[in-house]
Scaffold this motif. Structure first.
Motif, PDB file in Angstrom:
ATOM      1  N   LYS A 106      30.785  37.235  45.922  1.00  0.00           N
ATOM      2  CA  LYS A 106      31.089  37.629  44.542  1.00  0.00           C
ATOM      3  C   LYS A 106      32.455  38.305  44.458  1.00  0.00           C
ATOM      4  O   LYS A 106      33.241  38.041  43.526  1.00  0.00           O
ATOM      5  CB  LYS A 106      30.002  38.556  44.004  1.00  0.00           C
ATOM      6  CG  LYS A 106      30.252  39.042  42.584  1.00  0.00           C
ATOM      7  CD  LYS A 106      29.016  39.680  41.960  1.00  0.00           C
ATOM      8  CE  LYS A 106      28.026  38.626  41.521  1.00  0.00           C
ATOM      9  NZ  LYS A 106      26.927  39.202  40.689  1.00  0.00           N
ATOM     10  N   ALA A 107      32.766  39.154  45.437  1.00  0.00           N
ATOM     11  CA  ALA A 107      34.067  39.817  45.449  1.00  0.00           C
ATOM     12  C   ALA A 107      35.190  38.785  45.580  1.00  0.00           C
ATOM     13  O   ALA A 107      36.251  38.908  44.941  1.00  0.00           O
ATOM     14  CB  ALA A 107      34.136  40.820  46.599  1.00  0.00           C
ATOM     15  N   ARG A 108      34.988  37.762  46.384  1.00  0.00           N
ATOM     16  CA  ARG A 108      36.009  36.711  46.530  1.00  0.00           C
ATOM     17  C   ARG A 108      36.171  35.934  45.228  1.00  0.00           C
ATOM     18  O   ARG A 108      37.297  35.613  44.821  1.00  0.00           O
ATOM     19  CB  ARG A 108      35.626  35.773  47.675  1.00  0.00           C
ATOM     20  CG  ARG A 108      35.683  36.416  49.038  1.00  0.00           C
ATOM     21  CD  ARG A 108      35.178  35.486  50.119  1.00  0.00           C
ATOM     22  NE  ARG A 108      36.178  34.545  50.569  1.00  0.00           N
ATOM     23  CZ  ARG A 108      36.951  34.700  51.643  1.00  0.00           C
ATOM     24  NH1 ARG A 108      36.844  35.804  52.373  1.00  0.00           N
ATOM     25  NH2 ARG A 108      37.826  33.777  51.980  1.00  0.00           N
ATOM     26  N   LYS A 109      35.060  35.602  44.585  1.00  0.00           N
ATOM     27  CA  LYS A 109      35.141  34.870  43.312  1.00  0.00           C
ATOM     28  C   LYS A 109      35.912  35.668  42.270  1.00  0.00           C
ATOM     29  O   LYS A 109      36.762  35.126  41.543  1.00  0.00           O
ATOM     30  CB  LYS A 109      33.735  34.564  42.799  1.00  0.00           C
ATOM     31  CG  LYS A 109      33.703  33.756  41.499  1.00  0.00           C
ATOM     32  CD  LYS A 109      32.269  33.422  41.110  1.00  0.00           C
ATOM     33  CE  LYS A 109      32.238  32.566  39.849  1.00  0.00           C
ATOM     34  NZ  LYS A 109      32.685  33.325  38.655  1.00  0.00           N
ATOM     35  N   GLU A 110      35.629  36.973  42.217  1.00  0.00           N
ATOM     36  CA  GLU A 110      36.315  37.815  41.239  1.00  0.00           C
ATOM     37  C   GLU A 110      37.808  37.907  41.503  1.00  0.00           C
ATOM     38  O   GLU A 110      38.613  38.064  40.586  1.00  0.00           O
ATOM     39  CB  GLU A 110      35.685  39.206  41.231  1.00  0.00           C
ATOM     40  CG  GLU A 110      34.260  39.216  40.667  1.00  0.00           C
ATOM     41  CD  GLU A 110      33.556  40.543  40.851  1.00  0.00           C
ATOM     42  OE1 GLU A 110      34.116  41.420  41.577  1.00  0.00           O
ATOM     43  OE2 GLU A 110      32.456  40.712  40.296  1.00  0.00           O
ATOM     44  N   LYS A 111      38.202  37.778  42.780  1.00  0.00           N
ATOM     45  CA  LYS A 111      39.619  37.845  43.148  1.00  0.00           C
ATOM     46  C   LYS A 111      40.292  36.473  43.177  1.00  0.00           C
ATOM     47  O   LYS A 111      41.482  36.374  43.466  1.00  0.00           O
ATOM     48  CB  LYS A 111      39.755  38.491  44.533  1.00  0.00           C
ATOM     49  CG  LYS A 111      39.311  39.944  44.599  1.00  0.00           C
ATOM     50  CD  LYS A 111      39.424  40.471  46.031  1.00  0.00           C
ATOM     51  CE  LYS A 111      38.961  41.906  46.145  1.00  0.00           C
ATOM     52  NZ  LYS A 111      39.037  42.399  47.555  1.00  0.00           N
ATOM     53  N   GLY A 112      39.512  35.430  42.930  1.00  0.00           N
ATOM     54  CA  GLY A 112      40.066  34.092  42.967  1.00  0.00           C
ATOM     55  C   GLY A 112      40.333  33.577  44.364  1.00  0.00           C
ATOM     56  O   GLY A 112      41.202  32.725  44.578  1.00  0.00           O
ATOM     57  N   ILE A 113      39.568  34.053  45.349  1.00  0.00           N
ATOM     58  CA  ILE A 113      39.742  33.661  46.753  1.00  0.00           C
ATOM     59  C   ILE A 113      38.722  32.578  47.101  1.00  0.00           C
ATOM     60  O   ILE A 113      37.561  32.662  46.710  1.00  0.00           O
ATOM     61  CB  ILE A 113      39.543  34.877  47.687  1.00  0.00           C
ATOM     62  CG1 ILE A 113      40.558  35.980  47.346  1.00  0.00           C
ATOM     63  CG2 ILE A 113      39.680  34.470  49.146  1.00  0.00           C
ATOM     64  CD1 ILE A 113      40.249  37.299  48.035  1.00  0.00           C
ATOM     65  N   VAL A 114      39.162  31.583  47.826  1.00  0.00           N
ATOM     66  CA  VAL A 114      38.265  30.504  48.251  1.00  0.00           C
ATOM     67  C   VAL A 114      37.079  31.103  49.012  1.00  0.00           C
ATOM     68  O   VAL A 114      37.266  31.968  49.870  1.00  0.00           O
ATOM     69  CB  VAL A 114      39.024  29.503  49.155  1.00  0.00           C
ATOM     70  CG1 VAL A 114      38.060  28.443  49.703  1.00  0.00           C
ATOM     71  CG2 VAL A 114      40.144  28.842  48.372  1.00  0.00           C
ATOM     72  N   PRO A 115      35.862  30.665  48.731  1.00  0.00           N
ATOM     73  CA  PRO A 115      34.707  31.235  49.439  1.00  0.00           C
ATOM     74  C   PRO A 115      34.699  30.860  50.913  1.00  0.00           C
ATOM     75  O   PRO A 115      35.188  29.803  51.304  1.00  0.00           O
ATOM     76  CB  PRO A 115      33.505  30.618  48.721  1.00  0.00           C
ATOM     77  CG  PRO A 115      34.033  29.369  48.089  1.00  0.00           C
ATOM     78  CD  PRO A 115      35.457  29.673  47.727  1.00  0.00           C
ATOM     79  N   PHE A 116      34.156  31.761  51.717  1.00  0.00           N
ATOM     80  CA  PHE A 116      34.018  31.462  53.142  1.00  0.00           C
ATOM     81  C   PHE A 116      32.839  30.511  53.368  1.00  0.00           C
ATOM     82  O   PHE A 116      31.952  30.372  52.526  1.00  0.00           O
ATOM     83  CB  PHE A 116      33.828  32.733  53.967  1.00  0.00           C
ATOM     84  CG  PHE A 116      32.819  33.715  53.422  1.00  0.00           C
ATOM     85  CD1 PHE A 116      31.457  33.440  53.429  1.00  0.00           C
ATOM     86  CD2 PHE A 116      33.238  34.939  52.904  1.00  0.00           C
ATOM     87  CE1 PHE A 116      30.531  34.345  52.942  1.00  0.00           C
ATOM     88  CE2 PHE A 116      32.315  35.861  52.401  1.00  0.00           C
ATOM     89  CZ  PHE A 116      30.963  35.564  52.424  1.00  0.00           C
ATOM     90  N   THR A 117      32.842  29.854  54.522  1.00  0.00           N
ATOM     91  CA  THR A 117      31.699  29.067  54.977  1.00  0.00           C
ATOM     92  C   THR A 117      30.685  30.004  55.610  1.00  0.00           C
ATOM     93  O   THR A 117      31.055  30.952  56.302  1.00  0.00           O
ATOM     94  CB  THR A 117      32.144  28.018  56.011  1.00  0.00           C
ATOM     95  OG1 THR A 117      33.019  27.088  55.376  1.00  0.00           O
ATOM     96  CG2 THR A 117      30.957  27.280  56.609  1.00  0.00           C
ATOM     97  N   VAL A 118      29.402  29.759  55.377  1.00  0.00           N
ATOM     98  CA  VAL A 118      28.340  30.531  56.015  1.00  0.00           C
ATOM     99  C   VAL A 118      27.714  29.646  57.094  1.00  0.00           C
ATOM    100  O   VAL A 118      27.149  28.594  56.799  1.00  0.00           O
ATOM    101  CB  VAL A 118      27.282  30.990  55.000  1.00  0.00           C
ATOM    102  CG1 VAL A 118      26.244  31.883  55.691  1.00  0.00           C
ATOM    103  CG2 VAL A 118      27.937  31.734  53.840  1.00  0.00           C
ATOM    104  N   MET A 119      27.835  30.060  58.348  1.00  0.00           N
ATOM    105  CA  MET A 119      27.483  29.213  59.489  1.00  0.00           C
ATOM    106  C   MET A 119      26.434  29.900  60.364  1.00  0.00           C
ATOM    107  O   MET A 119      26.726  30.843  61.091  1.00  0.00           O
ATOM    108  CB  MET A 119      28.744  28.916  60.318  1.00  0.00           C
ATOM    109  CG  MET A 119      28.520  27.999  61.502  1.00  0.00           C
ATOM    110  SD  MET A 119      30.076  27.628  62.374  1.00  0.00           S
ATOM    111  CE  MET A 119      30.426  29.221  63.171  1.00  0.00           C
ATOM    112  N   SER A 120      25.202  29.413  60.290  1.00  0.00           N
ATOM    113  CA  SER A 120      24.146  29.947  61.144  1.00  0.00           C
ATOM    114  C   SER A 120      24.253  29.355  62.543  1.00  0.00           C
ATOM    115  O   SER A 120      24.504  28.162  62.715  1.00  0.00           O
ATOM    116  CB  SER A 120      22.767  29.613  60.563  1.00  0.00           C
ATOM    117  OG  SER A 120      21.744  29.960  61.479  1.00  0.00           O
ATOM    118  N   CYS A 121      24.046  30.203  63.556  1.00  0.00           N
ATOM    119  CA  CYS A 121      23.998  29.766  64.952  1.00  0.00           C
ATOM    120  C   CYS A 121      22.655  30.142  65.574  1.00  0.00           C
ATOM    121  O   CYS A 121      22.558  30.371  66.778  1.00  0.00           O
ATOM    122  CB  CYS A 121      25.147  30.390  65.748  1.00  0.00           C
ATOM    123  SG  CYS A 121      26.788  29.923  65.176  1.00  0.00           S
TER     124      CYS A 121
END
Length: 493
Positions: free
Chosen positions: A173-188
């Motif tokens: 949500k913080a990235r969306k509000e700043k206009g930053i591309v979202p990160f990938t969420v990668m389970s290992c």
């Protein structure tokens, strides 16, 4: 003469171990990782260390994160050695140590503000997880449980999250509000369709406080599925002392692991990825066949041998595999009821894969333990054993061996081995399982009442019949005799 591990002592460590070929100062973080345990440091971190040693992608270093007391202990121990880790890779005829350095920091544990701030940093493009099977708040069907108290609390107070998924939602949500591309969420983690499970958890978390944002996450965030594999026992004082005695390196939390490792990963990333294909990661459009193979054959095999070995007072995995009854039990179970229902895997022989697993489990240098394999069965059985049981039942096939595995698990939770020694449980559901296992001695159905564990399997009359007879035989004749009856084809009634 020993050296205490740190950046300042790498030259001394190089006398007995491989050290990073790169300057740690050249690294910048691109990944935040939740769950900086042994498996992560022997797996994902090793692949990145290999990549950095090639002089590539130095902007993909790792920053650790966590919210648990165990995370705080790890942070303290690793911070004292500049977040370096000694990894000792062991095969039957080889032992080699390497100091790895892809982790550059661990964020203050439990500090939601600091973690969310880092997650909103544009430099962070992947958030990865090894939080164990029990960390995803899922039931036996793999569905996310939004009513769990910890999840519900974050749903009511999303600005101060306390769970990994609350933190991920807040970071996105913080990235969306700043206009930053979202990160990938990668389970290992070793979970079927781990990316999909993670996606459901993140979406379920977001829906509790902001359904519209959940829709945005669904449309904009990547959750690649992965198959990960490397046998990595827990670290105890034995491993710490062994490292010092063998290699002269004092490491607060070294990792011992087998030489073999594997990572198959779907190539679905929101904001780029490191060139892991250059260091042995297999990128595929669909990880499902590899995942089925590993979870059913290897992890299912682990779960199958854990409980007979425990009941026979065997402590180490390699000793269990050297016991003829257990090794033959595993081979028959795999060849009769597990391997036949595993879908084909590209360019892979399932028989050869199982032969490799037998070799790996026989490795005495790993000193993997039966208590480790036996722990957390309430989460592992529904993921590693019962899906094979259900697939066989749906195909009209018998489940004598897989029912025996469930009966062995029940007998284990009665709390004593065949010789009368007390069993120490390590399972979040230990109390209810123990109580049910004691009742099941006279009424086997009492152990099958847990829908969150057995699900549809417990509704099968054939499974209930096979389970009840196997459990009765275990109580009357003991583990050894029961295994022999199974091997002789005389356990079914």
């Amino acid at each position: 003469m020993t050296c205490k591990l740190s950046l300042a002592t790498l030259t001394d460590a190089a006398k007995t171990a491989e050290i990073p070929a790169y300057d740690r100062a050249s690294l910048t973080a691109g990944i935040v990782h939740f769950g900086v345990g042994n498996f992560h440091r022997a797996h994902q971190a090793i692949y990145l260390d290999d990549l950095f040693n090639q002089g590539k992608d130095h902007d993909w270093a790792i920053i650790g994160a966590g919210m648990l007391p165990s995370d705080a202990a790890m942070r303290e121990k690793l911070a004292a050695q500049d977040f370096l880790t000694t990894v000792v890779e062991q095969d039957n005829n080889k032992t080699a140590a390497r100091v790895t350095g892809p982790m550059v920091d661990i964020l203050p544990v439990g500090d939601s503000g600091a973690i969310v701030a880092k997650l909103s940093d544009p430099a962070i493009r992947i958030v990865s997880l090894t939080i164990t099977e029990g960390g995803y708040f899922i039931d036996a069907s793999g569905k996310f449980n939004p009513s769990h108290p910890a999840i519900a609390a974050d749903g009511k107070n999303p600005s101060e999250p306390k769970t990994v998924f609350g933190l991920i939602v807040a970071g996105l949500k913080a990235r969306k509000e700043k206009g930053i591309v979202p990160f990938t969420v990668m389970s290992c983690d070793n979970i079927p369709h781990n990316g999909a499970v993670t996606r459901n958890a993140v979406l379920g978390m977001a829906e509790l406080s902001d359904p519209a944002f959940a829709v945005w996450i669904k449309a904009n965030v990547a959750f690649p599925n992965a198959m990960v594999d490397r046998i990595t026992p827990a670290t105890g004082q034995r491993e710490i002392d062994l490292l010092t005695d063998t290699f002269g390196i004092e490491d607060n939390w070294p990792v011992y692991c087998e030489e073999f490792k594997q990572w198959v990963l779907e190539d679905k990333f929101t904001a780029g990825r490191p060139a892991l294909d250059k260091v042995g990661v297999t990128f595929v459009p669909d990880v499902t066949p590899y995942e089925h193979m590993k979870i059913r054959i290897l992890n299912g095999g682990h779960a199958a041998i854990a409980y007979p070995a425990a009941l026979m007072d065997i402590h180490f995995v390699h000793d269990a595999m050297e016991e003829p009854l257990i090794r033959a039990f595993l081979a028959k179970l795999e060849n009769d009821e597990i391997i036949p229902i595993v879908p084909p895997v590209p360019n892979t022989s399932l028989k050869d894969y199982f032969a490799l697993i037998e070799h790996r489990l026989l490795n005495p240098k790993i000193a993997d333990t039966i208590p480790r394999l036996a722990q957390d069965g309430s989460n592992r059985q529904p993921k590693f054993i019962l899906p094979s049981t259900l697939d066989n039942l749906r195909q009209g096939k018998d489940v004598v061996g897989l029912s025996l595995v469930s009966a062995l698990w029940c007998r284990y939770f009665a709390g004593t081995t065949d010789s009368g020694k007390e069993i120490v449980f390590n399972d979040a559901s230990a109390d209810r399982l123990h109580a049910a296992a004691l009742k099941a001695k006279d009424d086997p159905a009492a152990f099958l009442v847990f829908d969150d564990i057995f699900g549809e399997v417990s509704q099968s009359e054939l499974f209930r019949k096979r389970f009840a007879h196997a459990l009765k035989t275990l109580w009357e004749k003991g583990t050894r005799a029961t295994l022999q009856l199974y091997l002789d084809g005389k356990l079914a009634v």
